[in-house]
Design an enzyme around this catalytic site. Structure first.
Site, mmCIF file in Angstrom:
data_model
loop_
_atom_site.group_PDB
_atom_site.id
_atom_site.type_symbol
_atom_site.label_atom_id
_atom_site.label_comp_id
_atom_site.label_asym_id
_atom_site.label_seq_id
_atom_site.Cartn_x
_atom_site.Cartn_y
_atom_site.Cartn_z
ATOM 1 N N HIS A 117 102.567 113.254 27.788
ATOM 2 C CA HIS A 117 101.826 113.259 26.645
ATOM 3 C C HIS A 117 100.493 112.434 26.838
ATOM 4 O O HIS A 117 100.333 111.877 28.034
ATOM 5 C CB HIS A 117 102.679 112.434 25.533
ATOM 6 N N ASP A 119 98.418 109.356 24.595
ATOM 7 C CA ASP A 119 98.901 108.561 23.228
ATOM 8 C C ASP A 119 97.799 109.073 22.073
ATOM 9 O O ASP A 119 96.760 109.267 21.927
ATOM 10 C CB ASP A 119 98.590 107.028 23.602
ATOM 11 N N HIS A 265 100.269 111.126 30.639
ATOM 12 C CA HIS A 265 101.023 110.428 31.170
ATOM 13 C C HIS A 265 102.490 110.544 31.241
ATOM 14 O O HIS A 265 102.719 110.933 30.042
ATOM 15 C CB HIS A 265 100.557 108.924 31.428
ATOM 16 N N ARG A 280 100.394 96.582 26.221
ATOM 17 C CA ARG A 280 99.562 97.473 25.889
ATOM 18 C C ARG A 280 98.671 97.500 24.997
ATOM 19 O O ARG A 280 99.111 97.111 23.807
ATOM 20 C CB ARG A 280 100.344 99.038 25.794
HETATM 21 C C1 SIN Z 1 103.259 104.714 27.701
HETATM 22 O O1 SIN Z 1 102.004 104.089 27.159
HETATM 23 O O2 SIN Z 1 103.647 105.859 27.274
HETATM 24 C C2 SIN Z 1 104.068 104.030 28.624
HETATM 25 C C3 SIN Z 1 103.756 104.054 29.929
HETATM 26 C C4 SIN Z 1 104.694 103.225 30.822
HETATM 27 O O3 SIN Z 1 105.507 102.512 30.482
HETATM 28 O O4 SIN Z 1 104.548 103.382 31.914
#
Ligand code: SIN
Length: 290
Positions: A117, A119, A265, A280
């Site tokens: 996906h 974000d 990602h 994040r």
């Molecule tokens: C995400 O933002 O989707 C999480 C990515 C991760 O935990 O590596």
């Protein structure tokens, strides 16, 4: 490999490399990602170094900084050099509304981001980029990597006939698909938006494939059955072509910033029963450009 695929790969892998004066940039793969060294994110960065980091971000789409000892304020200050900070949605029950905790408890049945996906694509104005700072990793050697895929190259490796079919279409991105058993707060309004299926990067105007398996539900111009078949084909291509990918193997105090406008990602949950923790911060983007 087909000739149009080779041509697309050749164009990406032979592009000129920028010279850098204030930092070192080492590519992760020939098509995506770079590790940047010679930068201390706990300090306010000088104009030249910041400009070089922004250039590396535009060129490599995923940038990795190792051994960074930073506070949440340092994290937000660096993210804010790319644009306005994004509020987490839904907001956290407590703490800073710009900081999303990424936490895997022992023996979790699910982790955030465990699917291909970008974000926030169900929002009318999806995220420009996400900056994840991981401080705790599963036992060394026990997984927890994040995979990334280059959506410019995903588009460019399609056959000319498939590109012409997809070029004028749109796709619906539905936040309900991503809830996957998670019950949001009662007042949470589930986002849903329609975007160009083939988008353009707002800074470079380069085309890219803009559908992902976590949020995209439908191509409204096609019949239900056609839409399902085309989306499944595109999702499978992103997931099953390592030539589009790079992989970040985390160590404590690694910070990664990725471009949600042209990269997908996938957080790999391959480390049961270990834990992982990070924070994040994301940056607001604008409407998706067709
Ligand atoms: C995400 O933002 O989707 C999480 C990515 C991760 O935990 O590596």
């Amino acid at each position: 490999m087909e000739s149009h695929e080779l041509e697309a790969l050749e164009a990406v892998t032979t592009r000129p490399v920028h010279p850098y004066r204030t930092l070192t940039v080492d590519r992760l793969t020939p098509v995506l990602g770079a590790e940047i060294s010679g930068v201390d994110l706990s300090e306010e960065l000088g104009a030249e170094q910041l400009e070089e980091i922004h250039t590396a971000f535009r060129d490599h789409h995923v940038i990795v900084f190792r051994d960074q000892k930073i506070t949440a304020e340092d994290h937000k200050r660096f993210a804010a050099t790319f644009g306005e900070l994004r509020l987490t949605n839904p907001p956290p029950p407590e703490g800073d509304p710009h900081v999303l905790e990424i936490r895997t408890s022992p023996a979790a049945s699910y982790v955030a981001g465990d699917g291909w996906h970008a974000d926030g694509t169900a929002d009318a104005e999806p995220s420009l980029g996400s900056m994840l700072y991981i401080t705790e990793i599963p036992e060394p050697g026990c997984g927890g990597d994040t995979l990334f895929a280059n959506m410019h190259l995903a588009y460019e490796m399609l056959s000319p006939a498939m590109r012409s079919l997809l070029d004028p279409l749109t796709a619906v991105h539905d936040g309900a698909l991503a809830l996957a058993g998670y019950t949001p707060p009662e007042d949470y309004v589930i986002p849903k938006s329609e975007h160009p299926l083939i988008a353009r990067h707002p800074e470079t105007d380069r085309k890219l494939l803009y559908v992902n398996s976590v949020y995209t539900s439908r191509i409204p111009q096609l019949s239900e059955q056609e839409s399902r078949a085309v989306l499944d084909m595109l999702f499978a291509m992103v997931a099953r072509r390592p030539l589009l990918h790079c992989r970040v193997r985390w160590a404590p105090n690694t910070l990664v910033f990725w471009d949600n406008r042209c990269v997908q990602h996938h957080a790999s949950y391959d480390y049961y029963p270990y834990t992982r923790y990070g924070q994040r911060v994301a940056v607001n983007g604008g409407p998706v450009k067709g």
